[in-house]
Design a protein around this motif. Sequence first.
Motif, PDB file in Angstrom:
ATOM      1  N   CYS A  86       0.842  -1.189   0.000  1.00  0.00           N
ATOM      2  CA  CYS A  86       0.000   0.000   0.000  1.00  0.00           C
ATOM      3  C   CYS A  86       0.883   1.247   0.000  1.00  0.00           C
ATOM      4  O   CYS A  86       1.823   1.337   0.780  1.00  0.00           O
ATOM      5  CB  CYS A  86      -0.893  -0.027   1.225  1.00  0.00           C
ATOM      6  N   CYS A  89       0.102   3.118   3.744  1.00  0.00           N
ATOM      7  CA  CYS A  89       0.513   2.589   5.051  1.00  0.00           C
ATOM      8  C   CYS A  89       1.700   1.637   4.939  1.00  0.00           C
ATOM      9  O   CYS A  89       2.195   1.150   5.950  1.00  0.00           O
ATOM     10  CB  CYS A  89      -0.653   1.898   5.748  1.00  0.00           C
ATOM     11  N   CYS A 107      -7.246  -1.237   0.509  1.00  0.00           N
ATOM     12  CA  CYS A 107      -6.182  -1.768   1.350  1.00  0.00           C
ATOM     13  C   CYS A 107      -6.813  -2.408   2.581  1.00  0.00           C
ATOM     14  O   CYS A 107      -7.697  -1.819   3.192  1.00  0.00           O
ATOM     15  CB  CYS A 107      -5.247  -0.629   1.760  1.00  0.00           C
ATOM     16  N   HIS A 109      -5.538  -2.780   5.330  1.00  0.00           N
ATOM     17  CA  HIS A 109      -5.046  -2.163   6.557  1.00  0.00           C
ATOM     18  C   HIS A 109      -5.616  -0.753   6.755  1.00  0.00           C
ATOM     19  O   HIS A 109      -6.124  -0.433   7.796  1.00  0.00           O
ATOM     20  CB  HIS A 109      -3.519  -2.102   6.544  1.00  0.00           C
ATOM     21  N   CYS A 110      -5.488   0.091   5.737  1.00  0.00           N
ATOM     22  CA  CYS A 110      -5.903   1.480   5.940  1.00  0.00           C
ATOM     23  C   CYS A 110      -7.063   1.880   5.039  1.00  0.00           C
ATOM     24  O   CYS A 110      -7.480   3.019   5.043  1.00  0.00           O
ATOM     25  CB  CYS A 110      -4.722   2.423   5.705  1.00  0.00           C
ATOM     26  N   VAL A 112      -7.380   2.500   1.899  1.00  0.00           N
ATOM     27  CA  VAL A 112      -7.226   3.355   0.726  1.00  0.00           C
ATOM     28  C   VAL A 112      -7.642   2.527  -0.492  1.00  0.00           C
ATOM     29  O   VAL A 112      -7.330   1.340  -0.598  1.00  0.00           O
ATOM     30  CB  VAL A 112      -5.773   3.886   0.597  1.00  0.00           C
TER      31      VAL A 112
HETATM   32 ZN   LIG Z   1      -2.914   0.777   3.407  1.00  0.00          ZN
END
Ligand SMILES: [Zn+2]
Length: 130
Positions: A86, A89, A107, A109-110, A112
């Motif tokens: 990503c 992040c 993503c 995780h974050c 996006v």
């Molecule tokens: Zn991310």
Amino acid sequence: MNQASDPSENESPTAEKAAELQAQQQAILRKIGRARIRLLVCCWTLPVYIIGIWILLDNGRGIDTFMFVYMALSAGFALDMSLRRCPQCRQQFFVKSILLNLITRQCVHCAVAIPAGNRGNAPLDQDQQN
Ligand SMILES: [Zn+2]
């Protein structure tokens, strides 16, 4: 004194930098999107692959090469996709713990997102004209 002023000079350099960073991020996200599409296409062609194996077996031919090529392609695309990071992040875009999330456009995780509608556009690696 009649100095011609360039309107772009008034732009703050930080805003310019931020825009450039965002453009870079978008380019990376588009590449991530294409890696995802490649693996998805591999999954969609699985029925074709199975039919192909069936026909080859029916004709008494070897399926080793055919199988190997398909497996190698799928594994390569999956590996490529899992290694994508990503831009925001810096974590693996599709991989949380050990599961590769094929469906997501964000993503894991974050969150996006991959920009929509980027299939089949010009290669991004081309030099940009200034
Ligand atoms: Zn991310």
